[in-house]
Design an enzyme around this catalytic site. Structure first.
Site, PDB file in Angstrom:
ATOM      1  N   ASP A 116       0.872  -1.186   0.000  1.00  0.00           N
ATOM      2  CA  ASP A 116       0.000   0.000   0.000  1.00  0.00           C
ATOM      3  C   ASP A 116       0.901   1.226   0.000  1.00  0.00           C
ATOM      4  O   ASP A 116       1.939   1.241   0.675  1.00  0.00           O
ATOM      5  CB  ASP A 116      -0.908  -0.003   1.235  1.00  0.00           C
ATOM      6  CG  ASP A 116      -2.099   0.945   1.084  1.00  0.00           C
ATOM      7  OD1 ASP A 116      -1.891   2.102   0.665  1.00  0.00           O
ATOM      8  OD2 ASP A 116      -3.236   0.527   1.388  1.00  0.00           O
ATOM      9  N   ASP A 117       0.497   2.256  -0.754  1.00  0.00           N
ATOM     10  CA  ASP A 117       1.330   3.459  -0.811  1.00  0.00           C
ATOM     11  C   ASP A 117       1.037   4.428   0.330  1.00  0.00           C
ATOM     12  O   ASP A 117       1.718   5.447   0.474  1.00  0.00           O
ATOM     13  CB  ASP A 117       1.133   4.171  -2.152  1.00  0.00           C
ATOM     14  CG  ASP A 117      -0.297   4.657  -2.344  1.00  0.00           C
ATOM     15  OD1 ASP A 117      -1.215   3.853  -2.106  1.00  0.00           O
ATOM     16  OD2 ASP A 117      -0.495   5.820  -2.743  1.00  0.00           O
TER      17      ASP A 117
ATOM     18  N   ASP B 196      -3.126  -3.391  -2.221  1.00  0.00           N
ATOM     19  CA  ASP B 196      -4.016  -2.247  -2.419  1.00  0.00           C
ATOM     20  C   ASP B 196      -4.211  -2.009  -3.915  1.00  0.00           C
ATOM     21  O   ASP B 196      -3.289  -2.185  -4.719  1.00  0.00           O
ATOM     22  CB  ASP B 196      -3.417  -1.002  -1.763  1.00  0.00           C
ATOM     23  CG  ASP B 196      -4.361   0.185  -1.833  1.00  0.00           C
ATOM     24  OD1 ASP B 196      -5.560  -0.013  -1.546  1.00  0.00           O
ATOM     25  OD2 ASP B 196      -3.909   1.285  -2.183  1.00  0.00           O
TER      26      ASP B 196
ATOM     27  N   MET C 127      -5.540   1.050  -5.422  1.00  0.00           N
ATOM     28  CA  MET C 127      -5.249   2.411  -5.870  1.00  0.00           C
ATOM     29  C   MET C 127      -3.848   2.835  -5.445  1.00  0.00           C
ATOM     30  O   MET C 127      -3.631   3.302  -4.329  1.00  0.00           O
ATOM     31  CB  MET C 127      -6.295   3.376  -5.304  1.00  0.00           C
ATOM     32  CG  MET C 127      -7.722   3.026  -5.700  1.00  0.00           C
ATOM     33  SD  MET C 127      -7.971   3.002  -7.497  1.00  0.00           S
ATOM     34  CE  MET C 127      -7.758   4.734  -7.873  1.00  0.00           C
TER      35      MET C 127
ATOM     36  N   ASP D 220      15.814 -64.415 -17.078  1.00  0.00           N
ATOM     37  CA  ASP D 220      16.652 -63.699 -18.040  1.00  0.00           C
ATOM     38  C   ASP D 220      16.266 -64.157 -19.443  1.00  0.00           C
ATOM     39  O   ASP D 220      16.160 -65.367 -19.705  1.00  0.00           O
ATOM     40  CB  ASP D 220      18.134 -63.990 -17.771  1.00  0.00           C
ATOM     41  CG  ASP D 220      19.045 -63.087 -18.578  1.00  0.00           C
ATOM     42  OD1 ASP D 220      19.430 -62.028 -18.057  1.00  0.00           O
ATOM     43  OD2 ASP D 220      19.368 -63.446 -19.728  1.00  0.00           O
ATOM     44  N   ILE D 221      16.036 -63.203 -20.337  1.00  0.00           N
ATOM     45  CA  ILE D 221      15.683 -63.539 -21.715  1.00  0.00           C
ATOM     46  C   ILE D 221      16.932 -64.068 -22.421  1.00  0.00           C
ATOM     47  O   ILE D 221      17.985 -63.410 -22.435  1.00  0.00           O
ATOM     48  CB  ILE D 221      15.133 -62.311 -22.456  1.00  0.00           C
ATOM     49  CG1 ILE D 221      13.871 -61.786 -21.755  1.00  0.00           C
ATOM     50  CG2 ILE D 221      14.820 -62.651 -23.912  1.00  0.00           C
ATOM     51  CD1 ILE D 221      13.333 -60.502 -22.343  1.00  0.00           C
TER      52      ILE D 221
ATOM     53  N   ASN E   9      18.567 -57.548 -30.206  1.00  0.00           N
ATOM     54  CA  ASN E   9      18.875 -56.134 -30.432  1.00  0.00           C
ATOM     55  C   ASN E   9      19.806 -55.938 -31.623  1.00  0.00           C
ATOM     56  O   ASN E   9      19.603 -55.044 -32.454  1.00  0.00           O
ATOM     57  CB  ASN E   9      19.526 -55.540 -29.176  1.00  0.00           C
ATOM     58  CG  ASN E   9      18.499 -55.072 -28.159  1.00  0.00           C
ATOM     59  OD1 ASN E   9      17.362 -54.763 -28.507  1.00  0.00           O
ATOM     60  ND2 ASN E   9      18.892 -55.029 -26.896  1.00  0.00           N
TER      61      ASN E   9
ATOM     62  N   ASP F  66      12.704 -53.667 -27.476  1.00  0.00           N
ATOM     63  CA  ASP F  66      11.740 -53.056 -26.558  1.00  0.00           C
ATOM     64  C   ASP F  66      10.390 -53.752 -26.629  1.00  0.00           C
ATOM     65  O   ASP F  66       9.717 -53.945 -25.605  1.00  0.00           O
ATOM     66  CB  ASP F  66      11.570 -51.572 -26.876  1.00  0.00           C
ATOM     67  CG  ASP F  66      12.789 -50.746 -26.480  1.00  0.00           C
ATOM     68  OD1 ASP F  66      13.657 -51.283 -25.765  1.00  0.00           O
ATOM     69  OD2 ASP F  66      12.867 -49.567 -26.869  1.00  0.00           O
TER      70      ASP F  66
ATOM     71  N   GLU G 159      17.553 -57.165 -19.608  1.00  0.00           N
ATOM     72  CA  GLU G 159      16.620 -58.251 -19.909  1.00  0.00           C
ATOM     73  C   GLU G 159      16.393 -59.164 -18.707  1.00  0.00           C
ATOM     74  O   GLU G 159      15.909 -60.294 -18.850  1.00  0.00           O
ATOM     75  CB  GLU G 159      17.133 -59.075 -21.098  1.00  0.00           C
ATOM     76  CG  GLU G 159      18.406 -59.864 -20.829  1.00  0.00           C
ATOM     77  CD  GLU G 159      19.678 -59.081 -21.107  1.00  0.00           C
ATOM     78  OE1 GLU G 159      20.710 -59.720 -21.388  1.00  0.00           O
ATOM     79  OE2 GLU G 159      19.654 -57.836 -21.038  1.00  0.00           O
TER      80      GLU G 159
END
Length: 457
Positions: A9-10, A53, A55, A330-331, A338, A347, A373
């Site tokens: 506020d002023d 404020d 104003m 495990d794959i 890949n 993926d 994997e």
């Protein structure tokens, strides 16, 4: 509660008056005499609530508010516009600038403290959720509260509880210009409909003829599904005691009769905007937590979660004398997949592997991607013999049907090797069981792959 409040506020006399009132309630008060000073303080030091404020020379309160709400670092700071102006146009200008609340001079002490406390509570909640994210971009705050800020509080679903027909009509007429309003005169029916109504705001009259509005507010606050629903109460002048009781039980806002339509709209819009913002943050927080424990490729739990949860399951099993088993899968020849078909095919295989894994275990079993994997299944209440049978079933379901790796690569033959170990010895630890399962997996691979080996230590 306490909070940091910035008074802007002023006029020095106004600043000192508000500072004295807030300090008496143990708020930490900072002051600024101009808009630029306020913006600098907010950017440099931060604050919890701003009393602004309207104003002021040079940069008025509307412009200050617009600048605050346009900056990601300050847009979530609640702003209360303090003004002697009470024209509908000024309220609308404040709303369009992003103001969260309004106080009219001379400022009522109860209203001042109530508004500041409510908004400080909101700021605390917002800060807590924002702190869980590493960056504002991660939370998407700029997207959520950016250009559409002024629209965020419109088109909400409001449930109004008022059993006096004429009073209800007036409130509905004011609200329905921007919101979708359902009026329910019976608090008991309102309580039943609130959890499933997907409402953004509940407005309750405290002057119901046949019921206690505060009791309804208390019941709504006590239900898990409506705990975060904003509540606004409509009170008669001079009902400070009941108003304070409502605020103590978690009511978010209030409005005093005779109700000004523009003020009602402003307060409803603020509460709806606030709910949508906190709902957004809550949802993003849940997603962030989910991302922290799930593997993004397979949607199985990740290694971090597995380590923590395996420890918990191990301790429970050891304490109760119940069996616990672990499979490490495990794959086979995954590197060749890949290298030959590319990482997109790899993926696709990993995703399908996760699907088959989850489809062939119990709900209480924990399936995780350990990395690359390699996968782990933790099985409570399962001894070594039963775990072996589960491992064999998983091996067969992996080998039984080819894995579709996309239109380019077609179907690929995939097999897996499995190692099994169980809680067997008094000095066993989660790490030892995993190590034995891993050693069993090594034996399965050494002996030709596509087989299950149980640790017989």
């Amino acid at each position: 509660m306490t909070a940091r409040v910035l008074v802007v506020d002023d006029v020095d006399a106004n600043v000192k008056l508000l500072e004295a009132r807030l300090s008496a309630e143990y708020f930490e008060v900072r002051t600024a005499n101009s808009g630029p000073d306020a913006l600098q303080i907010c950017t440099r030091e931060g604050t919890d609530v701003i009393l602004l404020d309207v104003m002021m020379p040079g940069m008025d309160g509307f412009e200050v508010c617009r600048k605050l709400k346009s900056e990601p670092r300050t847009q979530h700071i609640p702003v209360i516009m303090v003004t002697a102006l009470d024209q509908p146009g000024d309220l609308l200008r404040g709303l369009e600038a992003g103001a969260d609340d309004f106080l009219t001079k001379p400022v009522d002490d109860l209203a001042l403290v109530t508004r500041v406390k409510n908004l400080a509570r909101l700021k605390l909640l917002t800060d807590e959720m924002l702190m869980r994210a590493s960056t504002e971009e991660q939370m998407g705050v700029a997207t959520a509260m950016g250009p559409g800020l002024e629209q965020a509080g419109r088109d909400g679903r409001i449930l109004l509880v008022e059993d006096r027909e004429r009073a209800a009509d007036r409130l509905v007429k004011a609200l329905e210009t921007e919101q979708h309003v359902t009026c329910e005169p019976d608090p008991a029916r309102a309580l039943l409909s609130v959890p499933d109504g997907n409402y953004d705001l509940l407005i309750v009259s405290l002057n119901l003829v046949n019921a206690d509005g505060l009791r309804l507010c208390s019941q709504v606050r006590s239900l898990d599904r409506t705990r975060h629903l904003p509540i606004m109460i409509v009170v008669e002048p001079g009902e400070e005691a009941r108003l304070l009781r409502g605020l103590d039980m978690g009511v978010n806002d209030y409005i005093v009769r005779p109700v000004d339509g523009n003020e009602l709209l402003a307060r409803a819009r603020t509460q709806i905007k606030r709910k949508r913002y906190t709902d957004y943050l809550r949802t993003r927080l849940e997603q962030t937590v989910e991302m922290a424990v799930l593997d993004p490729l397979t949607a199985l739990h990740n290694r971090r979660y597995m380590s923590s949860h395996l420890k918990t399951l191990f301790e429970e099993s050891a304490h109760r004398g119940k069996p616990l088993s672990v499979l490490v899968l495990d794959i086979d020849h995954f590197k060749a997949i890949n290298d030959t078909h590319g990482h997109d095919a790899g993926d696709a295989v990993l995703r399908e592997f996760g699907v088959r894994l989850k489809r062939n275990i119990r709900g209480i079993d924990l399936a995780c991607r350990l990395g690359g994997e390699e996968f782990v299944v933790v099985m409570p209440d399962t001894d070594l013999d039963k775990a072996y049978l589960v491992g064999e079933r998983l091996r067969q379901c992996i080998a039984a049907a080819p894995f579709f790796a996309g239109e380019r690569h077609g179907a690929l033959e995939v097999t897996a090797s499995v190692g099994v170990a169980s809680l067997e010895f008094p000095d066993d630890t989660p790490e030892l069981i995993l190590k034995r399962a891993d050693q069993a997996l090594y034996c399965a691979k050494r002996d030709g792959r596509n087989r299950v080996v149980a640790d017989a230590a």
